[in-house]
Each structure stands twice: as C-alpha cells, then as structure tokens.
Design an enzyme around this catalytic site. Sequence first.
Site, PDB file in Angstrom:
ATOM      1  N   HIS A  72       0.763   5.487   1.301  1.00 34.07           N
ATOM      2  CA  HIS A  72       0.421   6.238   2.160  1.00 34.07           C
ATOM      3  C   HIS A  72       0.295   7.525   1.614  1.00 34.07           C
ATOM      4  CE1 HIS A  72       0.789   4.064   6.084  1.00 34.07           C
ATOM      5  NE2 HIS A  72       1.713   3.300   5.340  1.00 34.07           N
ATOM      6  N   HIS A  95       0.596  -1.058   0.021  1.00 34.61           N
ATOM      7  CA  HIS A  95      -0.051  -0.182   0.005  1.00 34.61           C
ATOM      8  C   HIS A  95       0.831   1.233   0.061  1.00 34.61           C
ATOM      9  CE1 HIS A  95       0.863  -1.280   4.091  1.00 34.61           C
ATOM     10  NE2 HIS A  95       0.788   0.030   4.313  1.00 34.61           N
TER      11      HIS A  95
HETATM   12  P1  5GP Z   1       2.124   0.307   7.149  1.00 32.76           P
HETATM   13  O1  5GP Z   1       2.616   0.295   8.762  1.00 32.76           O
HETATM   14  O2  5GP Z   1       2.080  -1.411   6.839  1.00 32.76           O
HETATM   15  O3  5GP Z   1       3.004   1.004   6.154  1.00 32.76           O
HETATM   16  O4  5GP Z   1       0.972   0.725   7.126  1.00 32.76           O
HETATM   17  C1  5GP Z   1      -0.369   0.363   7.849  1.00 32.76           C
HETATM   18  C2  5GP Z   1      -1.589   1.471   7.895  1.00 32.76           C
HETATM   19  O5  5GP Z   1      -2.794   0.767   8.144  1.00 32.76           O
HETATM   20  C3  5GP Z   1      -1.086   2.198   9.261  1.00 32.76           C
HETATM   21  O6  5GP Z   1      -0.847   3.672   8.799  1.00 32.76           O
HETATM   22  C4  5GP Z   1      -2.294   1.994  10.039  1.00 32.76           C
HETATM   23  O7  5GP Z   1      -2.718   3.287  10.687  1.00 32.76           O
HETATM   24  C5  5GP Z   1      -3.401   1.468   9.294  1.00 32.76           C
HETATM   25  N1  5GP Z   1      -4.292   0.685   9.516  1.00 32.76           N
HETATM   26  C6  5GP Z   1      -4.160  -0.294  10.469  1.00 32.76           C
HETATM   27  N2  5GP Z   1      -5.077  -0.925  10.543  1.00 32.76           N
HETATM   28  C7  5GP Z   1      -6.456  -0.438   9.976  1.00 32.76           C
HETATM   29  C8  5GP Z   1      -7.510  -0.681   9.800  1.00 32.76           C
HETATM   30  O8  5GP Z   1      -8.218  -1.398  10.215  1.00 32.76           O
HETATM   31  N3  5GP Z   1      -8.373   0.289   8.667  1.00 32.76           N
HETATM   32  C9  5GP Z   1      -7.479   1.310   8.388  1.00 32.76           C
HETATM   33  N4  5GP Z   1      -8.285   2.274   7.540  1.00 32.76           N
HETATM   34  N5  5GP Z   1      -6.248   1.385   8.319  1.00 32.76           N
HETATM   35  C10 5GP Z   1      -5.633   0.749   9.202  1.00 32.76           C
END
Ligand code: 5GP
Length: 143
Positions: free
Chosen positions: A109, A107
């Site tokens: 951001h 993903h």
């Molecule tokens: P990563 O750390 O993998 O780059 O980002 C994962 C993102 O997913 C984080 O920014 C976190 O806040 C977000 N996130 C985690 N759980 C959920 C969820 O259940 N719903 C949404 N919309 N975002 C989530």
Amino acid sequence: MVEMTTYDTNNIFAKVMRGEIPNTTVYEDDDVLSFMDIFPQSEGHTLVIPKNTQATNFLDIDPDTLAVLIQRTQKLATAVNNALNPDGIRIIQFNGEAAGQTVFHLHFHIIPAWTGCQMQPHSSNPADAVALQALADKIKVCL
Ligand code: 5GP
C-alpha cells in the site's frame, strides 16, 4: 506463526490481473501492476502487486521478485509524492488475517498522509470512480 495460506487463483487481485475485475491502473510493466485502492484510506491510496508470483505475503515471495517489487513501489511512491504533495507517505504491507490482510496476493500500500487529516479505516469507504481516475492520471504524469 503467520499462516501460509494456499494461493487462491480467484482472489480479487488475481481477477484484477486477468481483467475480470476493472481497475484504475496507474502503472504496469512485465513485473508489476499498480492501481488505485477502491476503499482508499486517504486521497491517492495506491496499490502495487507483483504479476509473476503466487506469493500470498511477504514471507513466501522469492527475494529476487521482491527486490523488483520494492523498487517499483519506490518508483510509484515517488510519483505519488510528486503528484499529490503529501506531508508524509505510509508504505504498508500486511501478512495474515490477524495483521489485517484481506487479499491474499502480496501487495504494498502507498498511502499519502497530510498533517491534520485523519485517514479512513482500512477497507471502509468506497471511492468515486471518476475521482480515482483523476488521481491516477495525476500520478501517471509524474512517473
Ligand atoms: P489488505 O487488507 O489485503 O492489505 O489490502 C487489500 C486492499 O485491497 C484494501 O485496501 C482494499 O481496500 C483493496 N481492495 C479490495 N477489493 C478491491 C478491488 O476490487 N479493487 C481495488 N482496486 N482494491 C480493492
């Protein structure tokens, strides 16, 4: 070396795509789903995920699928820019736990930035659902 984790079909974003976890959708088409991050680092923090891949990170996605994903990410970032008028926008993507990745479905951001406003730490404070919906509605108008 970045660990190539096996795709977990029960990761949070897989559940979001299957509708098992609710999300505040900003945009959806055949290729991507975009929704508000529930632990936003700034107001308008938006995520973009590919729908038709089990890539866990940037290194294991098919380049053609990545090309569509990055094009949609630009479209969403432009809408965030027009809707919220930030001073800057971070486009961030983490690969591997050591880099800060917490959800192992690739993903991007989109994180708006305003001069003088400090961002929240990664995955820290949950947002108010009504506020998230209002932000999503504002961004949708600009798509
Ligand atoms: P990563 O750390 O993998 O780059 O980002 C994962 C993102 O997913 C984080 O920014 C976190 O806040 C977000 N996130 C985690 N759980 C959920 C969820 O259940 N719903 C949404 N919309 N975002 C989530």
